[in-house]
Write an enzyme that holds these catalytic residues in place. Structure first.
Site, PDB file in Angstrom:
ATOM      1  N   ASP A   1       0.860  -1.192   0.000  1.00 24.46           N
ATOM      2  CA  ASP A   1       0.000   0.000   0.000  1.00 24.46           C
ATOM      3  C   ASP A   1       0.895   1.240   0.000  1.00 24.46           C
ATOM      4  O   ASP A   1       2.075   1.175   0.347  1.00 24.46           O
ATOM      5  CB  ASP A   1      -0.923   0.028   1.231  1.00 24.46           C
ATOM      6  CG  ASP A   1      -1.847   1.245   1.228  1.00 24.46           C
ATOM      7  OD1 ASP A   1      -2.479   1.521   0.180  1.00 24.46           O
ATOM      8  OD2 ASP A   1      -1.942   1.959   2.248  1.00 24.46           O
ATOM      9  N   SER A   2       0.292   2.368  -0.358  1.00 25.06           N
ATOM     10  CA  SER A   2       1.029   3.628  -0.324  1.00 25.06           C
ATOM     11  C   SER A   2       1.427   4.001   1.107  1.00 25.06           C
ATOM     12  O   SER A   2       2.323   4.808   1.299  1.00 25.06           O
ATOM     13  CB  SER A   2       0.164   4.744  -0.919  1.00 25.06           C
ATOM     14  OG  SER A   2      -1.038   4.847  -0.190  1.00 25.06           O
TER      15      SER A   2
ATOM     16  N   TYR B   1      -0.938   8.570  -2.781  1.00 24.70           N
ATOM     17  CA  TYR B   1      -0.949   8.278  -4.209  1.00 24.70           C
ATOM     18  C   TYR B   1      -2.208   8.856  -4.875  1.00 24.70           C
ATOM     19  O   TYR B   1      -2.235   9.080  -6.081  1.00 24.70           O
ATOM     20  CB  TYR B   1      -0.979   6.760  -4.435  1.00 24.70           C
ATOM     21  CG  TYR B   1       0.347   6.031  -4.308  1.00 24.70           C
ATOM     22  CD1 TYR B   1       1.446   6.569  -3.641  1.00 24.70           C
ATOM     23  CD2 TYR B   1       0.487   4.759  -4.863  1.00 24.70           C
ATOM     24  CE1 TYR B   1       2.638   5.860  -3.531  1.00 24.70           C
ATOM     25  CE2 TYR B   1       1.681   4.047  -4.759  1.00 24.70           C
ATOM     26  CZ  TYR B   1       2.752   4.605  -4.092  1.00 24.70           C
ATOM     27  OH  TYR B   1       3.923   3.896  -3.994  1.00 24.70           O
ATOM     28  N   GLY B   2      -3.248   9.041  -4.048  1.00 24.62           N
ATOM     29  CA  GLY B   2      -4.580   9.326  -4.582  1.00 24.62           C
ATOM     30  C   GLY B   2      -4.714  10.614  -5.358  1.00 24.62           C
ATOM     31  O   GLY B   2      -5.667  10.802  -6.113  1.00 24.62           O
TER      32      GLY B   2
ATOM     33  N   CYS C   1      -4.397  -1.552  -2.117  1.00 28.84           N
ATOM     34  CA  CYS C   1      -4.537  -0.121  -2.389  1.00 28.84           C
ATOM     35  C   CYS C   1      -5.427   0.028  -3.617  1.00 28.84           C
ATOM     36  O   CYS C   1      -5.111  -0.526  -4.684  1.00 28.84           O
ATOM     37  CB  CYS C   1      -3.155   0.461  -2.661  1.00 28.84           C
ATOM     38  SG  CYS C   1      -3.162   2.178  -3.201  1.00 28.84           S
ATOM     39  N   ASN C   2      -6.521   0.747  -3.463  1.00 21.31           N
ATOM     40  CA  ASN C   2      -7.438   0.926  -4.594  1.00 21.31           C
ATOM     41  C   ASN C   2      -6.837   1.793  -5.692  1.00 21.31           C
ATOM     42  O   ASN C   2      -7.036   1.544  -6.872  1.00 21.31           O
ATOM     43  CB  ASN C   2      -8.739   1.561  -4.114  1.00 21.31           C
ATOM     44  CG  ASN C   2      -9.588   0.591  -3.349  1.00 21.31           C
ATOM     45  OD1 ASN C   2     -10.380  -0.140  -3.923  1.00 21.31           O
ATOM     46  ND2 ASN C   2      -9.407   0.534  -2.036  1.00 21.31           N
ATOM     47  N   THR C   3      -6.098   2.826  -5.271  1.00 23.59           N
ATOM     48  CA  THR C   3      -5.538   3.747  -6.255  1.00 23.59           C
ATOM     49  C   THR C   3      -4.549   3.003  -7.156  1.00 23.59           C
ATOM     50  O   THR C   3      -4.577   3.145  -8.382  1.00 23.59           O
ATOM     51  CB  THR C   3      -4.837   4.918  -5.536  1.00 23.59           C
ATOM     52  OG1 THR C   3      -5.738   5.436  -4.547  1.00 23.59           O
ATOM     53  CG2 THR C   3      -4.475   6.022  -6.493  1.00 23.59           C
TER      54      THR C   3
ATOM     55  N   GLU D   1      -2.811   8.892   7.894  1.00 22.60           N
ATOM     56  CA  GLU D   1      -1.342   8.807   7.920  1.00 22.60           C
ATOM     57  C   GLU D   1      -0.765   9.558   9.124  1.00 22.60           C
ATOM     58  O   GLU D   1       0.262   9.188   9.654  1.00 22.60           O
ATOM     59  CB  GLU D   1      -0.751   9.375   6.620  1.00 22.60           C
ATOM     60  CG  GLU D   1      -0.929   8.459   5.418  1.00 22.60           C
ATOM     61  CD  GLU D   1      -0.114   7.163   5.505  1.00 22.60           C
ATOM     62  OE1 GLU D   1       1.088   7.229   5.798  1.00 22.60           O
ATOM     63  OE2 GLU D   1      -0.687   6.083   5.263  1.00 22.60           O
TER      64      GLU D   1
ATOM     65  N   CYS E   1     -11.181   2.896  -0.403  1.00 24.95           N
ATOM     66  CA  CYS E   1      -9.774   3.251  -0.180  1.00 24.95           C
ATOM     67  C   CYS E   1      -9.409   2.512   1.098  1.00 24.95           C
ATOM     68  O   CYS E   1     -10.157   2.588   2.092  1.00 24.95           O
ATOM     69  CB  CYS E   1      -9.610   4.758   0.011  1.00 24.95           C
ATOM     70  SG  CYS E   1      -7.960   5.203   0.623  1.00 24.95           S
ATOM     71  N   THR E   2      -8.301   1.802   1.080  1.00 26.22           N
ATOM     72  CA  THR E   2      -8.000   0.926   2.225  1.00 26.22           C
ATOM     73  C   THR E   2      -7.624   1.709   3.478  1.00 26.22           C
ATOM     74  O   THR E   2      -7.569   1.140   4.563  1.00 26.22           O
ATOM     75  CB  THR E   2      -6.883  -0.066   1.857  1.00 26.22           C
ATOM     76  OG1 THR E   2      -5.725   0.670   1.408  1.00 26.22           O
ATOM     77  CG2 THR E   2      -7.342  -1.005   0.757  1.00 26.22           C
ATOM     78  N   HIS E   3      -7.370   2.998   3.334  1.00 26.75           N
ATOM     79  CA  HIS E   3      -7.157   3.824   4.524  1.00 26.75           C
ATOM     80  C   HIS E   3      -8.470   4.076   5.282  1.00 26.75           C
ATOM     81  O   HIS E   3      -8.455   4.299   6.489  1.00 26.75           O
ATOM     82  CB  HIS E   3      -6.574   5.194   4.143  1.00 26.75           C
ATOM     83  CG  HIS E   3      -5.096   5.195   3.883  1.00 26.75           C
ATOM     84  ND1 HIS E   3      -4.537   4.624   2.773  1.00 26.75           N
ATOM     85  CD2 HIS E   3      -4.061   5.716   4.597  1.00 26.75           C
ATOM     86  CE1 HIS E   3      -3.212   4.797   2.812  1.00 26.75           C
ATOM     87  NE2 HIS E   3      -2.905   5.461   3.905  1.00 26.75           N
TER      88      HIS E   3
HETATM   89  N1  DGL Z   1      -4.929   3.293   0.503  1.00 23.72           N
HETATM   90  C1  DGL Z   1      -4.937   3.651  -0.849  1.00 23.72           C
HETATM   91  C2  DGL Z   1      -6.224   3.343  -1.558  1.00 23.72           C
HETATM   92  O1  DGL Z   1      -6.815   2.335  -1.238  1.00 23.72           O
HETATM   93  C3  DGL Z   1      -4.233   4.889  -1.298  1.00 23.72           C
HETATM   94  C4  DGL Z   1      -4.396   6.152  -0.563  1.00 23.72           C
HETATM   95  C5  DGL Z   1      -3.468   7.214  -1.073  1.00 23.72           C
HETATM   96  O2  DGL Z   1      -2.253   6.974  -1.062  1.00 23.72           O
HETATM   97  O3  DGL Z   1      -3.949   8.270  -1.490  1.00 23.72           O
HETATM   98  O4  DGL Z   1      -6.633   4.014  -2.463  1.00 23.72           O
END
Ligand code: DGL
Length: 274
Positions: A14-15, A46-47, A77-79, A159, A193-195
């Site tokens: 993941d990011s 990353y988003g 990570c979805n992104t 974060e 988004c996994t966050h």
């Molecule tokens: N956790 C990530 C996701 O599922 C990325 C979040 C990010 O880095 O912006 O999209």
């Protein structure tokens, strides 16, 4: 029995910290395997980044996990799943290596949750703009209408472990209202988004009771289990001693402090350059 010469840990990427919400569920369901978690905390988020940047960063991290012995890597990570997975799968994979994402497992089973056939997607700007959820859901379940909203402040809140703060409540309430005003028939919200599951106690305060909130961790874990059952040669390439390793591209002590909260138990982390 493991094939000692070729078997290796399952890589989880993941990011930043978000992938821990998926890793936690995977490790609980499949504790027999070895795992390496890699968080690119130095370059999160990353988003908000371009397709090319997300692709390059993701590819570097995936290849680092291959170098560390992983044969199978999960983009938690979805992104990265939206912007890099397909290209990596089609162009970059060395023989014997596999990469899977989190969008397909979620979109395949989403019809099990909604009665009104109207679902909301909360995700990063990159995931929303990629339209990956709309495209995938349209493919599997054309009867479902998808409403999306991006929440660019949620990842920095996680974060920085600013989860139960006034700022978190402000942005979470505002973003949920923005999504729900698109349709009063939405009965299911996917935290795409996994966050975001790490903000769940705050999210639950602002989502009306009749709406179901879906976190991807359990879905991805179940889908990985089924995948390994179906693909015996890949299952055989996963080492099984129950060992966990954590790497971050940023400060490992900071990672350990926050990961303990998000993963639910103490972790030992090392710095890695990608
Ligand atoms: N956790 C990530 C996701 O599922 C990325 C979040 C990010 O880095 O912006 O999209």
């Amino acid at each position: 029995m493991d094939n000692i010469s070729t078997s290796g840990p399952i890589g989880i990427f993941d990011s930043g910290y978000g992938g821990l919400s998926v890793f936690k569920e995977i490790q609980q369901l499949l504790p027999q395997y070895d795992y390496i978690y890699l968080g690119d905390n130095a370059r999160v988020p990353y988003g908000t980044r371009s397709f090319e940047t997300v692709y390059n960063y993701t590819k570097q991290c995936v290849f680092k996990l291959f170098d560390l012995g992983c044969n199978l890597v999960i983009l938690a990570c979805n992104t990265a799943s939206a912007k890099a997975l397909r290209t990596i799968q089609q162009n970059d994979l060395p023989p014997g290596k596999k990469v899977l994402g989190v969008i397909r497992p979620t979109t395949e089973i989403i019809h099990n949750y909604t009665e009104t056939k109207k679902i909301g997607i909360l995700a990063t700007t990159g995931t929303v703009n990629s339209e990956s959820y709309k495209i995938e859901i349209q493919k599997f379940h054309p009867e479902i209408e998808v409403f999306q909203h991006d929440c660019p402040f949620w990842v920095p809140l996680v974060e920085n472990n600013e989860i139960n703060t006034e700022g978190a409540h402000y942005f979470v309430e505002k973003d949920i209202q923005e999504l729900l005003k698109q349709s009063d028939e939405i009965d299911t919200i996917v935290l795409a988004c996994t966050h975001y599951p790490l903000l769940l106690p705050v999210i639950e305060k602002y989502v009306p009771n009749h709406i179901r909130i879906i976190s991807q961790g359990p879905i991805v874990a179940k889908s990985l289990k089924e995948y390994l059952n179906r693909h015996v040669e890949i299952e055989n390439s996963c080492s099984k001693k129950g060992l966990l390793a954590f790497y971050t591209t940023d400060d490992p002590r900071d990672f350990e402090n926050k990961a303990k909260i998000f993963f639910g138990k103490p972790v030992d982390a090392s710095h890695i350059s990608v």
